[in-house]
Write a protein that holds these residues in place. Structure first.
Motif, PDB file in Angstrom:
ATOM      1  N   ASP A  21      49.706 -14.009  81.535  1.00  0.00           N
ATOM      2  CA  ASP A  21      48.109 -13.228  80.807  1.00  0.00           C
ATOM      3  C   ASP A  21      48.952 -11.572  80.554  1.00  0.00           C
ATOM      4  N   GLY A  22      49.590 -11.163  81.199  1.00  0.00           N
ATOM      5  CA  GLY A  22      49.843  -9.620  80.762  1.00  0.00           C
ATOM      6  C   GLY A  22      50.664  -9.684  79.643  1.00  0.00           C
ATOM      7  N   VAL A  23      51.768 -10.737  79.575  1.00  0.00           N
ATOM      8  CA  VAL A  23      52.702 -10.794  78.571  1.00  0.00           C
ATOM      9  C   VAL A  23      51.782 -11.253  77.140  1.00  0.00           C
ATOM     10  N   THR A  24      50.762 -11.720  77.241  1.00  0.00           N
ATOM     11  CA  THR A  24      50.062 -12.228  76.047  1.00  0.00           C
ATOM     12  C   THR A  24      49.269 -11.242  75.622  1.00  0.00           C
ATOM     13  N   LYS A  25      48.902 -10.370  76.654  1.00  0.00           N
ATOM     14  CA  LYS A  25      47.845  -9.090  76.140  1.00  0.00           C
ATOM     15  C   LYS A  25      48.875  -7.911  75.628  1.00  0.00           C
ATOM     16  N   PHE A  26      50.188  -7.726  76.060  1.00  0.00           N
ATOM     17  CA  PHE A  26      50.900  -6.801  75.805  1.00  0.00           C
ATOM     18  C   PHE A  26      50.691  -6.395  74.332  1.00  0.00           C
ATOM     19  N   ASN A  27      50.701  -7.303  73.255  1.00  0.00           N
ATOM     20  CA  ASN A  27      50.623  -7.016  71.904  1.00  0.00           C
ATOM     21  C   ASN A  27      49.494  -6.431  71.182  1.00  0.00           C
ATOM     22  N   ASP A  28      48.420  -6.941  72.021  1.00  0.00           N
ATOM     23  CA  ASP A  28      46.961  -6.551  71.775  1.00  0.00           C
ATOM     24  C   ASP A  28      46.478  -5.049  71.943  1.00  0.00           C
ATOM     25  N   PRO A  29      46.413  -4.269  71.038  1.00  0.00           N
ATOM     26  CA  PRO A  29      46.254  -2.763  71.439  1.00  0.00           C
ATOM     27  C   PRO A  29      44.935  -2.486  72.064  1.00  0.00           C
ATOM     28  N   ALA A  30      43.968  -3.513  71.957  1.00  0.00           N
ATOM     29  CA  ALA A  30      42.685  -3.236  72.712  1.00  0.00           C
ATOM     30  C   ALA A  30      42.702  -3.704  74.223  1.00  0.00           C
ATOM     31  N   ALA A  31      43.734  -4.519  74.516  1.00  0.00           N
ATOM     32  CA  ALA A  31      43.806  -5.192  75.919  1.00  0.00           C
ATOM     33  C   ALA A  31      44.348  -4.300  76.895  1.00  0.00           C
ATOM     34  N   THR A  32      44.150  -4.670  78.113  1.00  0.00           N
ATOM     35  CA  THR A  32      45.053  -4.071  79.198  1.00  0.00           C
ATOM     36  C   THR A  32      45.802  -4.817  79.901  1.00  0.00           C
ATOM     37  N   PRO A  33      47.111  -4.901  79.434  1.00  0.00           N
ATOM     38  CA  PRO A  33      47.999  -6.017  80.260  1.00  0.00           C
ATOM     39  C   PRO A  33      48.360  -5.438  81.618  1.00  0.00           C
ATOM     40  N   TRP A  34      48.412  -3.849  81.787  1.00  0.00           N
ATOM     41  CA  TRP A  34      48.775  -3.241  82.871  1.00  0.00           C
ATOM     42  C   TRP A  34      47.977  -3.877  84.228  1.00  0.00           C
ATOM     43  N   LEU A  35      46.811  -4.135  84.052  1.00  0.00           N
ATOM     44  CA  LEU A  35      45.795  -4.549  84.998  1.00  0.00           C
ATOM     45  C   LEU A  35      46.348  -5.949  85.512  1.00  0.00           C
ATOM     46  N   SER A  36      46.781  -6.843  84.534  1.00  0.00           N
ATOM     47  CA  SER A  36      47.468  -8.211  84.800  1.00  0.00           C
ATOM     48  C   SER A  36      48.607  -7.906  85.690  1.00  0.00           C
TER      49      SER A  36
END
Length: 64
Positions: A21-36
């Motif tokens: 989930d974090g890797v998929t959200k990493f490229n999205d600037p509006a997402a928070t991958p660090w929480l994952s």
């Protein structure tokens, strides 16, 4: 209570899911991958904690 032997492995499943989930959200600037990634780190900690706790519990029951 043999199911308690398998519970720590669910934490590894959660770890893999949250890392994905974090890797998929990493490229999205509006997402928070660090929480994952943080939840994945907690899941790894819980896996090792539960394994150690289970071993202590098993050793204590063998001594009695």
């Amino acid at each position: 209570m043999t199911y308690l032997k398998y519970v720590p492995y669910f934490y590894l499943v959660f770890t893999v899911f949250f890392i994905y989930d974090g890797v998929t959200k990493f490229n999205d600037p509006a997402a928070t991958p660090w929480l994952s990634f943080g939840i994945a780190a907690v899941a790894v900690f819980m896996f090792f904690f539960r394994m150690k706790f289970g071993k202590k519990f098993e050793d204590r029951s063998k001594k009695s």
